[in-house]
Each structure stands twice: as structure tokens, then as C-alpha cells.
Design an enzyme around this catalytic site. Sequence first.
Site, PDB file in Angstrom:
ATOM      1  N   LEU A 166     -38.196 -18.830  -9.278  1.00 57.86           N
ATOM      2  CA  LEU A 166     -39.338 -19.271 -10.070  1.00 57.86           C
ATOM      3  C   LEU A 166     -40.349 -19.890  -9.248  1.00 57.86           C
ATOM      4  CD1 LEU A 166     -40.191 -20.035 -13.127  1.00 57.86           C
ATOM      5  CD2 LEU A 166     -39.327 -22.100 -12.518  1.00 57.86           C
ATOM      6  N   ASP A 221     -47.155 -32.613 -24.021  1.00 65.08           N
ATOM      7  CA  ASP A 221     -47.799 -33.854 -24.703  1.00 65.08           C
ATOM      8  C   ASP A 221     -46.898 -34.582 -25.613  1.00 65.08           C
ATOM      9  OD1 ASP A 221     -49.579 -35.639 -25.443  1.00 65.08           O
ATOM     10  OD2 ASP A 221     -50.965 -34.278 -26.431  1.00 65.08           O
ATOM     11  N   HIS A 223     -41.830 -40.889 -21.024  1.00 62.77           N
ATOM     12  CA  HIS A 223     -42.086 -40.331 -19.607  1.00 62.77           C
ATOM     13  C   HIS A 223     -40.874 -39.735 -18.872  1.00 62.77           C
ATOM     14  CE1 HIS A 223     -46.201 -40.668 -20.364  1.00 62.77           C
ATOM     15  NE2 HIS A 223     -46.103 -42.204 -20.365  1.00 62.77           N
TER      16      HIS A 223
END
Length: 244
Positions: free
Chosen positions: A132, A21, A38
Site C-alpha cells: 500500500l 472528520d 483524535h
Amino acid sequence: MAKNTDLTGMKIPQHVAIIMDGNGRWAKKRLMPRNVGHVQGAKTVEQICEDADSLGIKYLTVYAFSTENWNRPESEVGAIMKLLRNYLKDCIKRANGNNMKVRVIGERSRLSEDIRQRIAELEEASKDNTGLNFTIALNYGSRDEIIRAVKSMAQDYKDGNIDETEITEDKFSAYLDTADIPDPDLLIRTSGEERLSNYLLWQLAYTEFYFSDVLWPDFDKKELINAIVKYNGRDRRFGGVREE
Ligand code: FPP
């Protein structure tokens, strides 16, 4: 600044979930359009995947686009979709270079055909990687996920594939988009906001929360380490009592 960057002897959370956020505020502070935030946020995603892997985190799940994010102005939704399109394309090379297994959770029918195609290609190309486990929540909403799981279970009941005695928490978890992914140990939300915003409501039942004031584009390995240090100071009892 990390208060303690030495993780020797510390428990590394197996699964870290993140609510990214603050992209918009990061851009606003620099008098730039929200989309620049973004773009910078997407760069942070790439770096944090590498950092998480290097710290020994096995699962990383990020909230990229929620079922509610469609309510943003059309131009912003379009810009995020464009960013995701490019990210998904580039990600195949990066995933295989980093031995990363990528999955996408969320409801796909509302995504454009080319994005769905890229997701399928990325998941297929990275499915045998053993490093991962990186999960991207895209058009994801936890309530929507739970309703889809209930419908799917109801269909299996109707078809005679399960009966009510078999319905357990584990069985239900297997109907969620996150089937096969262990529940998060640590949830991080950036930018000073302290709410769940319809993210992994079932899966976060016993998760520790870390709320960071850092805006997502500025989030880095030091702040990830701060979260892990804080996590180590917590006493996880899973509803039980601490053994003396
Ligand atoms: C929250 O910031 C961010 C989003 C809703 C979008 C998240 C998208 C990215 C980080 C980029 C793409 C993702 C990937 C996986 C490459 P906000 O816009 O709500 O910020 P604000 O609260 O400051 O307005």
C-alpha cells in the site's frame, strides 16, 4: 452494516482519499475530551490501512492536519502534534511489517524539527516497500500546494529549464506534492459533512465522492466496502459520453 459485502467482480478504486472528520463529535457524544476522539481516530487510521490493502486498494491518502487546523485552540493543536509524533515513530515498524510505503504531503517548514526528522526517517525507511502507498497530508492545504508548485515552476522558467510550450496538465501535476501518485478515484468524507475543505482540489477533478454519516473513529471495513459498492454504481465518463 454493509449492504453488500461481496466485492466479487467489482472494480476496486486504485486510489482512495479520505477526509477524516468527526473525532471531536465522537468524543463529545461520550462526554470525553476532544483529544480522546483524535486518539481513537489514529487507531482507525492504522486499521483502515490494513483493510484498504486487504481489499486491493493501492493508494490511500488521508487528511491528518490542514493548513487551517492551526486555528484550533493551542492545547488541541499540541495534542494532535503529540499524537502525530508518536504515530510517525511507531509507523516505521508497522510500515515495514506491512510492506507499506509512506509519504507525507504538505508544507513542512511550520512543523517542528523533530516531526520533520521523523517524517524523513519514515519515508526513507519505507521507500522500497511495494504494498500500500499510504500518504499523510500534514500541514496540507491544496491552495498552498498549488501556489508552491507555481512558484517552483516559475523558478524553473526563470532558470531556463522549461519554456511555456512545455506547460501541460501533466507537467504541472509533477510540481505538486502528489507527483508520482495517481489522482484519487474515490474520495470519502466522514461525519456527514459535504465539502472539500481545501483538500486535493487539482487532483479530485474527476473523482467520485462518497459522504458517510459515520464519525471517523467508528469508520471501519464495512463502511469502506459500502463506499466501494456505491463507487461501482457510478458511471465515470471523465467528461465524455457513455458508449452504448
Ligand atoms: C477531524 O475531526 C480530525 C482532524 C482535524 C484531525 C485528524 C487526526 C487524526 C485522525 C489523528 C491522527 C492522524 C494520523 C494520520 C495518525 P474534528 O476534530 O474536526 O471533529 P469534529 O468535526 O467532530 O469536531
